[in-house]
Design an enzyme around this catalytic site. Sequence first.
Site, mmCIF file in Angstrom:
data_model
loop_
_atom_site.group_PDB
_atom_site.id
_atom_site.type_symbol
_atom_site.label_atom_id
_atom_site.label_comp_id
_atom_site.label_asym_id
_atom_site.label_seq_id
_atom_site.Cartn_x
_atom_site.Cartn_y
_atom_site.Cartn_z
ATOM 1 N N ILE A 15 0.810 -1.217 0.000
ATOM 2 C CA ILE A 15 0.000 0.000 0.000
ATOM 3 C C ILE A 15 0.841 1.264 0.000
ATOM 4 O O ILE A 15 0.295 2.367 -0.083
ATOM 5 C CB ILE A 15 -0.972 0.029 1.203
ATOM 6 C CG1 ILE A 15 -0.219 -0.073 2.527
ATOM 7 C CG2 ILE A 15 -2.012 -1.071 1.082
ATOM 8 C CD1 ILE A 15 -1.107 0.084 3.758
ATOM 9 N N SER A 17 5.208 3.149 0.361
ATOM 10 C CA SER A 17 6.644 3.063 0.597
ATOM 11 C C SER A 17 7.042 4.135 1.589
ATOM 12 O O SER A 17 6.508 5.249 1.555
ATOM 13 C CB SER A 17 7.424 3.258 -0.707
ATOM 14 O OG SER A 17 7.106 2.251 -1.638
ATOM 15 N N SER A 19 10.639 5.841 3.868
ATOM 16 C CA SER A 19 12.012 6.220 3.570
ATOM 17 C C SER A 19 12.859 4.982 3.317
ATOM 18 O O SER A 19 13.743 4.979 2.471
ATOM 19 C CB SER A 19 12.595 7.022 4.735
ATOM 20 O OG SER A 19 11.902 8.230 4.906
ATOM 21 N N ASP A 22 9.123 -1.095 2.254
ATOM 22 C CA ASP A 22 7.772 -0.982 1.711
ATOM 23 C C ASP A 22 6.739 -1.299 2.784
ATOM 24 O O ASP A 22 7.024 -1.981 3.769
ATOM 25 C CB ASP A 22 7.599 -1.936 0.523
ATOM 26 C CG ASP A 22 8.472 -1.534 -0.658
ATOM 27 O OD1 ASP A 22 8.569 -0.328 -0.914
ATOM 28 O OD2 ASP A 22 9.064 -2.422 -1.296
ATOM 29 N N ASP A 128 11.814 15.431 7.667
ATOM 30 C CA ASP A 128 11.175 15.150 6.376
ATOM 31 C C ASP A 128 9.686 15.492 6.451
ATOM 32 O O ASP A 128 8.816 14.658 6.185
ATOM 33 C CB ASP A 128 11.375 13.695 5.965
ATOM 34 C CG ASP A 128 11.137 13.481 4.467
ATOM 35 O OD1 ASP A 128 11.137 14.484 3.717
ATOM 36 O OD2 ASP A 128 10.964 12.323 4.052
#
Length: 416
Positions: A15, A17, A19, A22, A128
């Site tokens: 569903i 990904s 950093s 998966d 991030d």
Amino acid sequence: MELRVGNKYRLGRKIGSGSFGDIYLGANIATGEEVAIKLECVKTKHPQLHIESKFYKMMQGGVGIPSIKWCGAEGDYNVMVMELLGPSLEDLFNFCSRKFSLKTVLLLADQMISRIEYIHSKNFIHRDVKPDNFLMGLGKKGNLVYIIDFGLAKKYRDARTHQHIPYRENKNLTGTARYASINTHLGIEQSRRDDLESLGYVLMYFNLGSLPWQGLKAATKRQKYERISEKKMSTPIEVLCKGYPSEFSTYLNFCRSLRFDDKPDYSYLRQLFRNLFHRQGFSYDYVFDWNMLKFGAARNPEDMDRERREHEREERMGQLRGSATRALPPGPPAGATGNRLRNVAEPMASTPTSRIQQSGNTSPRAISRVDRERKVSMRLHRGAPANVSSSDLTGRQEVSRISASQTSVPFDHLGK
């Protein structure tokens, strides 16, 4: 073919990904509860999932932090099982034709500032901040904003002494160039101010539909990052925020004025947007644009008031739990991961089918693109039964939450 994790969870389809690694849909075999399962090949050059799971565990108890249900190794994979969440803000932004109303932006800003503040209170910076890393909850938590993906999180101060990491330059940093702070582009060590500046760009992205430094062409990635940096630095905040309430430019100017080790005034920033919210005559009913787009009928006022009270109570309880949580062992020291390339998902050596314990003999059925889009659309119904039966796990296909063009990538110091 049924795939199992820890002999407790059934593995479904991919569903998304993160950093590193998966993310797959899964379900508790005994209860049918749906979960998210993150996999990372143990042979990957720079294993990161174990570190990320430690970050999540240290953050447990905070509002908008996904709960971790199981961590360990299964065959040739490191595995982390966590609470299943709804669509990301990037998903919802696309669903709403890439434009959010001012009300929705302000509702999101309030929660997003609080999520970042909580992470900072736990002695880490996220590094991030982007729409893909904020997800909405499911069911009764459908109005709650979650923050995810601690693959790039870094300790910025000592947990006991609160000694801040030293100021450094000429750093090879990671992150998503579109939302990176100017100091990040300049190769300066990131701190709390950078997470908040990135959030300011995310909010303007929601207002505008795109940022002025998107879509720039260049021969190489390095040249593209340089062009993004130049465009970002040459665009005055007042120009970026032109046509929108002055609070957005005030927010960004405040973030850029912070010194490296300054503690941001999170309450001031929240209040800035709350005052604007009230002046606009908006109501804290937690009706977002995607709710109105999908279900235009107004909801019962009693229900909206109840949801508001529940949301406020959960925020208070989360703060109490967070403050009462016993300190866990500290994560890796600042900079422990070195200067390796850190924000690109490592390719898996093989598919989970060949590595994780297998049982049964069911093969996944093919699903058309139209059906996939329908299922993604169905997830957007706040409070609707977003789950599917466990037996349908092998047939469920979700669209990746992170598009290739927005995946975080490492970028070198642009001053070199």
